[in-house]
Design a protein around this motif. Structure first.
Motif, short mmCIF file in Angstrom:
data_model
loop_
_atom_site.label_atom_id
_atom_site.label_comp_id
_atom_site.label_asym_id
_atom_site.label_seq_id
_atom_site.Cartn_x
_atom_site.Cartn_y
_atom_site.Cartn_z
N UNK A 1 -9.33 -5.41 8.75
CA UNK A 1 -9.35 -6.50 7.78
C UNK A 1 -8.37 -6.20 6.64
N UNK A 2 -8.32 -4.96 6.22
CA UNK A 2 -7.37 -4.56 5.17
C UNK A 2 -5.93 -4.81 5.60
N UNK A 3 -5.62 -4.49 6.84
CA UNK A 3 -4.27 -4.77 7.36
C UNK A 3 -4.01 -6.27 7.36
N UNK B 1 -14.37 -7.57 -1.37
CA UNK B 1 -15.37 -7.43 -0.31
C UNK B 1 -14.95 -6.38 0.70
N UNK B 2 -13.66 -6.32 0.95
CA UNK B 2 -13.15 -5.34 1.91
C UNK B 2 -13.41 -3.91 1.46
N UNK B 3 -13.48 -3.69 0.16
CA UNK B 3 -13.79 -2.34 -0.35
C UNK B 3 -15.14 -1.89 0.22
N UNK C 1 -7.93 -21.81 -5.79
CA UNK C 1 -9.00 -21.54 -4.82
C UNK C 1 -8.59 -20.49 -3.80
N UNK C 2 -7.37 -20.62 -3.29
CA UNK C 2 -6.88 -19.63 -2.34
C UNK C 2 -6.73 -18.26 -2.98
N UNK C 3 -6.23 -18.24 -4.22
CA UNK C 3 -6.11 -16.98 -4.93
C UNK C 3 -7.46 -16.32 -5.17
N UNK C 4 -8.44 -17.14 -5.54
CA UNK C 4 -9.79 -16.60 -5.73
C UNK C 4 -10.36 -16.06 -4.43
N UNK C 5 -10.11 -16.79 -3.34
CA UNK C 5 -10.62 -16.35 -2.03
C UNK C 5 -9.98 -15.02 -1.63
N UNK C 6 -8.68 -14.87 -1.86
CA UNK C 6 -8.01 -13.61 -1.53
C UNK C 6 -8.56 -12.48 -2.38
N UNK C 7 -8.77 -12.73 -3.66
CA UNK C 7 -9.33 -11.70 -4.55
C UNK C 7 -10.72 -11.27 -4.10
N UNK C 8 -11.55 -12.24 -3.74
CA UNK C 8 -12.91 -11.93 -3.28
C UNK C 8 -12.85 -11.15 -1.98
N UNK C 9 -11.98 -11.56 -1.05
CA UNK C 9 -11.86 -10.84 0.22
C UNK C 9 -11.38 -9.41 0.01
N UNK C 10 -10.44 -9.21 -0.90
CA UNK C 10 -9.96 -7.86 -1.18
C UNK C 10 -11.10 -6.98 -1.73
N UNK D 1 -9.28 2.13 -3.77
CA UNK D 1 -8.51 2.04 -5.01
C UNK D 1 -7.39 1.01 -4.87
N UNK D 2 -6.68 1.07 -3.77
CA UNK D 2 -5.56 0.15 -3.56
C UNK D 2 -6.05 -1.29 -3.46
N UNK D 3 -7.12 -1.53 -2.72
CA UNK D 3 -7.63 -2.89 -2.58
C UNK D 3 -8.11 -3.46 -3.92
N UNK D 4 -8.71 -2.61 -4.74
CA UNK D 4 -9.18 -3.08 -6.05
C UNK D 4 -7.99 -3.46 -6.94
N UNK D 5 -6.97 -2.63 -6.98
CA UNK D 5 -5.78 -2.97 -7.76
C UNK D 5 -5.09 -4.20 -7.21
N UNK D 6 -5.07 -4.33 -5.88
CA UNK D 6 -4.47 -5.51 -5.27
C UNK D 6 -5.20 -6.78 -5.68
N UNK D 7 -6.52 -6.70 -5.77
CA UNK D 7 -7.30 -7.87 -6.18
C UNK D 7 -6.90 -8.32 -7.58
N UNK D 8 -6.71 -7.38 -8.48
CA UNK D 8 -6.30 -7.71 -9.85
C UNK D 8 -4.91 -8.34 -9.85
N UNK D 9 -4.00 -7.73 -9.12
CA UNK D 9 -2.62 -8.23 -9.08
C UNK D 9 -2.57 -9.60 -8.41
N UNK D 10 -3.35 -9.80 -7.35
CA UNK D 10 -3.34 -11.09 -6.67
C UNK D 10 -3.97 -12.19 -7.53
N UNK D 11 -4.86 -11.82 -8.42
CA UNK D 11 -5.38 -12.80 -9.38
C UNK D 11 -4.23 -13.35 -10.22
#
Length: 120
Positions: A66-68, A53-55, A42-51, A13-23
């Motif tokens: 990886x989450x840490x 994917x980490x789910x 590009x970096x923002x998109x990469x961070x969102x995808x990684x967040x 749940x936290x990683x999914x919300x973080x992906x939205x906020x990091x977008x």
């Protein structure tokens, strides 16, 4: 996430919300011209995808590591836009809470299940 742990559910749940906020944070970094456009977006998109994917990767033990690491990336974004520190503190606090409390609940569930199996 049936059969998954409470820690895994909370972290997802936290990683999914973080992906939205990091977008949106990437858009802010782009808008403030804190980084060149390709790097900010590009970096923002990469961070969102990684967040996101980490789910999926939370089913593995190293997925939590990886989450840490991704929490560290979010802290690094604070150097570009210091106001993002507020967001970082909130999400890192939630992440730490989910790791501690989720693991505690999982241990209690396992103990309860063991007691029930022993009683039968």
């Amino acid at each position: 996430m049936r059969g998954g742990s409470v820690r895994q559910s909370l972290a997802s749940i936290i990683l999914t919300f973080e992906a939205v906020v990091m977008f949106f944070a990437a858009l802010v970094i782009f808008g403030l011209k804190a980084l060149p456009a390709p790097l900010a977006l590009g970096g923002g998109a990469a961070v969102c995808v990684l967040l996101l994917l980490n789910v999926v990767l939370l089913r593995f033990r190293w997925g939590y590591a990886l989450g840490w690491g991704l929490q560290g990336v979010i802290v690094a974004a604070c150097f570009l836009v210091p106001t993002l520190a507020i967001i970082a503190v909130i999400f890192i606090g939630l992440w730490i809470y989910s790791m501690i409390k989720g693991a505690q609940i999982d241990r209690e569930k396992a103990a309860w299940a063991a007691a029930q199996a022993e009683a039968e």
